[in-house]
Each structure stands twice: as C-alpha cells, then as structure tokens.
Design a protein around this motif. Structure first.
Motif, PDB file in Angstrom:
ATOM      1  N   VAL A  89      86.761 -20.654   3.889  1.00 13.03           N
ATOM      2  CA  VAL A  89      87.187 -22.031   4.139  1.00 13.03           C
ATOM      3  C   VAL A  89      86.147 -22.949   3.503  1.00 13.03           C
ATOM      4  CG1 VAL A  89      87.662 -23.779   5.890  1.00 13.03           C
ATOM      5  CG2 VAL A  89      88.333 -21.397   6.290  1.00 13.03           C
ATOM      6  N   GLY A 112      94.816 -22.376  12.251  1.00 13.21           N
ATOM      7  CA  GLY A 112      93.724 -22.718  11.345  1.00 13.21           C
ATOM      8  C   GLY A 112      94.132 -23.668  10.231  1.00 13.21           C
ATOM      9  N   TRP A 128      93.443 -27.542  10.038  1.00 12.70           N
ATOM     10  CA  TRP A 128      92.219 -28.154   9.533  1.00 12.70           C
ATOM     11  C   TRP A 128      92.468 -28.930   8.251  1.00 12.70           C
ATOM     12  CZ3 TRP A 128      87.937 -29.456  11.777  1.00 12.70           C
ATOM     13  CH2 TRP A 128      87.547 -28.800  12.948  1.00 12.70           C
ATOM     14  N   ALA A 132      92.350 -21.461  17.014  1.00 13.75           N
ATOM     15  CA  ALA A 132      91.859 -21.357  15.636  1.00 13.75           C
ATOM     16  C   ALA A 132      90.334 -21.274  15.654  1.00 13.75           C
ATOM     17  CB  ALA A 132      92.330 -22.551  14.817  1.00 13.75           C
ATOM     18  N   GLY A 181      86.628 -17.693   7.132  1.00 12.07           N
ATOM     19  CA  GLY A 181      87.606 -18.058   8.145  1.00 12.07           C
ATOM     20  C   GLY A 181      88.459 -16.854   8.492  1.00 12.07           C
ATOM     21  N   TYR A 182      89.567 -17.093   9.171  1.00 11.80           N
ATOM     22  CA  TYR A 182      90.464 -16.009   9.576  1.00 11.80           C
ATOM     23  C   TYR A 182      91.195 -15.409   8.378  1.00 11.80           C
ATOM     24  CZ  TYR A 182      93.993 -13.494  12.266  1.00 11.80           C
ATOM     25  OH  TYR A 182      94.788 -12.529  12.792  1.00 11.80           O
ATOM     26  N   GLU A 238      94.569 -20.136   5.755  1.00 12.27           N
ATOM     27  CA  GLU A 238      94.534 -20.007   7.208  1.00 12.27           C
ATOM     28  C   GLU A 238      95.953 -20.056   7.786  1.00 12.27           C
ATOM     29  OE1 GLU A 238      91.263 -19.346   8.752  1.00 12.27           O
ATOM     30  OE2 GLU A 238      91.252 -18.948   6.615  1.00 12.27           O
ATOM     31  N   PHE A 295      92.715 -21.808   0.172  1.00 16.20           N
ATOM     32  CA  PHE A 295      92.830 -21.925   1.631  1.00 16.20           C
ATOM     33  C   PHE A 295      94.021 -21.105   2.113  1.00 16.20           C
ATOM     34  CE2 PHE A 295      93.985 -24.096   5.599  1.00 16.20           C
ATOM     35  CZ  PHE A 295      92.744 -24.239   6.197  1.00 16.20           C
ATOM     36  N   THR A 319      88.533 -20.138  12.301  1.00 13.43           N
ATOM     37  CA  THR A 319      88.592 -21.200  11.286  1.00 13.43           C
ATOM     38  C   THR A 319      87.710 -22.371  11.693  1.00 13.43           C
ATOM     39  OG1 THR A 319      90.868 -20.543  10.830  1.00 13.43           O
ATOM     40  CG2 THR A 319      90.134 -22.634   9.908  1.00 13.43           C
ATOM     41  N   SER A 320      87.751 -22.759  12.952  1.00  8.07           N
ATOM     42  CA  SER A 320      86.923 -23.868  13.440  1.00  8.07           C
ATOM     43  C   SER A 320      85.438 -23.572  13.225  1.00  8.07           C
ATOM     44  CB  SER A 320      87.199 -24.135  14.918  1.00  8.07           C
ATOM     45  OG  SER A 320      88.523 -24.571  15.110  1.00  8.07           O
TER      46      SER A 320
END
Length: 159
Positions: free
Chosen positions: A60, A89, A92, A118, A55-56, A84, A82, A121-122
C-alpha cells in the motif's frame, strides 16, 4: 507556478543488515525512498515522498507532501498496484481518507482513524505514513522519537 520537483540530493543506495535497500541523502537521514523537494519561484516550499508497507492484498503506497511548517498539504493513498479488498481495505482510496491527512503535523501528536475490518491495510497506511513523515521531519530539522501518527480511538465500520 510550482517549479519542477527535484531530488534533494543524488542519493546513495545502500543495504542494511536485514537486506532492506535504503537511500542516503545529504542530510544524513536514511530513507527507504527518494525525497523530492518542491519549489516555487526557486524557493523550497516543502517536500514530498512515497513509501509503502505490506497490506492485505499487497503493498500500500502513501504519498505525502509537507510544507516548510511541517503541515501535510497533500496526500494520496494507493497507486496503480493497489489491490486491497473492496468494502474494506479499498476504502482507504476514498477521497475523504486522504483529505483527513491535510493539516496534520509531521512532528507528531496527531491521529488517524483505522477502518474496522481492514486492520492490515490500516496498519500499512499508518506505517508508510510514518516512514515518510519521519524522513521529512528530519529534513525540516525536527527529529521525532517513535511514530509520528497513531490511530485514534474512533473506528469506522465497513459499508
């Protein structure tokens, strides 16, 4: 009463040409994570697995539980690592995001909504979800070509 989860098989760890570690289960499916069999009164009622994607703010993790009919019955997005971005993000991890997975099929044809702002992350949530669902659908006897889930048309804007 649900019995204590047990691994599907004693996995054999191997590495592909790109150097990514995988576990090979007795079903012949290559999975980059352990697959857990859920039992109730000694009978298999589904499977559960955790996968993660970049993820960013780091990896994730997505945990999905799927029943024997191929329906998602449990979902958790994120773990203790996690990291984000708040308001983007990190959204989520909101319960409604995980709840939106309940009832979706492990065999394809369903969509999830991305979060505008996001994107990274998505995409990580989608990739990790597809990894889990492809392995579980294989174990359930229905191999899926391509991605299991895709992004829907509607996107939600950040708070």
């Amino acid at each position: 009463r649900i019995d204590k989860p047990a691994p599907v098989a004693a996995p054999i760890e191997t590495t592909n040409a790109a150097g990514r570690k995988f576990r090979l289960d007795t079903f012949g499916q290559v999975c980059p994570f352990p697959l857990v069999e859920a039992k109730k009164d000694g009978k298999t009622i589904g499977y559960c697995a955790v996968s993660s994607a970049k993820g960013y703010g780091g990896n994730v993790a997505v945990t999905l539980g799927v029943d024997m009919d191929g329906k998602i019955v449990g979902c958790q997005i994120g773990d203790t690592n996690f990291a984000e971005t708040d308001g983007f993000g990190a959204r989520w991890k909101e319960p409604a995001r995980a709840e939106a997975f309940i009832g979706l099929s492990a065999f394809g044809g369903d969509t999830i909504e991305a979060i505008t702002g996001a994107t990274v992350t998505s995409k990580a949530v989608l990739a990790a979800s597809n990894d889990v669902l492809k392995c579980i659908s294989h174990v359930l006897g229905k191999d899926v070509e391509g991605d299991v889930l895709a992004f829907g048309v509607k996107e939600e804007t950040p708070a």
